[in-house]
Design a protein around this motif. Structure first.
Motif, mmCIF file in Angstrom:
data_model
loop_
_atom_site.group_PDB
_atom_site.id
_atom_site.type_symbol
_atom_site.label_atom_id
_atom_site.label_comp_id
_atom_site.label_asym_id
_atom_site.label_seq_id
_atom_site.Cartn_x
_atom_site.Cartn_y
_atom_site.Cartn_z
ATOM 1 N N LYS A 171 0.822 -1.210 0.000
ATOM 2 C CA LYS A 171 0.000 0.000 0.000
ATOM 3 C C LYS A 171 0.857 1.261 0.000
ATOM 4 N N SER A 172 2.030 1.176 0.639
ATOM 5 C CA SER A 172 2.899 2.353 0.714
ATOM 6 C C SER A 172 3.577 2.649 -0.620
ATOM 7 N N LYS A 173 3.645 1.647 -1.538
ATOM 8 C CA LYS A 173 4.281 1.842 -2.839
ATOM 9 C C LYS A 173 3.389 1.259 -3.935
#
Length: 265
Positions: A171-173
């Motif tokens: 989710k962060s990338k």
């Protein structure tokens, strides 16, 4: 009782002046409105509570009590100070926050222990020596009186060998590359497809090496688009934006350049 729309100007002025530092219930009693109406009107007027106002609203501490609080707060628990001053523990905590007082590490630990003693034993907490009733009963069902799973049970998520799936992105990338994986053995052994393609042509990937995509497209898993290089060279390629197949030449050029610079000194 008049609705919010019938507020008089003097009431609004009183609210602007007293709401930031005053007690909401006291203001409500003075103006003849319920406390919620006071909060709503304050919000309409853009008036907010001042920092620390809630901690200051009791107004019961005298200067002598403040001096005693400063002297004992760091080394005594709130319960001890409350008993000494004839106050509630929450009032002691609020006043200490207003005065910027802090407790020592030892006092904090003693406070926690006193709270735990007041709470009593925790319901359901295992005591030393207790053996859980389901020890050794893996997957045991109380309703069925037996294990949920029978020998040879196949879970509904099972897929056969040869199944291919794309890896998920964190989710962060969300823009991170995705790679195609293939299940190569039971029960749950997967391998990157581009590794399989490379090894089918060139053999096992050496330790400390990686297989990369020349054009950067992880969906183009053709042998002509794959290149194997050391991880150290991968750092050079990414940092200096050098084509993968020229990383060795780039490293030699940098070493030669450094040798020439050292000889000129």
């Amino acid at each position: 009782m008049p609705p919010t729309s019938q507020w008089q100007e003097w009431q609004c002025d009183y609210l602007r002046e007293n709401y930031p530092h005053g007690n909401t219930n006291a203001i409500a009693a003075h103006l003849g409105f319920p406390p919620q109406r006071i909060r709503t009107k304050a919000n309409e007027l853009g008036v907010a509570k001042a920092p620390g106002a809630k901690a200051k609203r009791t107004g019961k501490f005298t200067p002598q009590m403040d001096d005693a609080l400063r002297e004992h707060y760091a080394t005594k628990t709130n319960a001890e100070i409350a008993a000494m001053l004839g106050m509630k523990r929450i009032e002691v905590a609020h006043r200490a926050m207003t005065l910027g007082l802090r407790k020592t590490k030892e006092t904090k630990g003693r406070t926690v222990r006193e709270i735990m003693l007041r709470m009593g034993p925790r319901q359901g907490q295992f005591q030393p020596g207790i053996v859980p009733w389901n020890k050794g009963l893996k997957g045991y069902s109380v309703e069925l009186g037996r294990s949920h799973y029978k020998p040879g049970n196949v879970p509904p998520t099972h897929v056969p060998v040869g199944t291919e799936r794309w890896t998920a992105t964190p989710k962060s990338k969300p823009d991170a590359p995705r790679y195609l994986r293939r299940k190569v053995a039971e029960p749950n052994v997967w391998k990157m497809v581009h590794h399989i393609v490379w090894e089918a042509r060139h053999g096992p990937i050496p330790d400390g090496h990686v297989v990369v995509f020349i054009d950067g497209d992880t969906a183009n898993i053709e042998i002509e688009n794959l290149y194997c290089l050391p991880r150290t060279s991968l750092g050079i390629a990414n940092g200096a934006r050098v084509p993968y197949h020229l990383t060795d030449a780039y490293r030699l050029m940098r070493e030669l350049q450094q040798t020439i610079e050292d000889s000129d000194k």
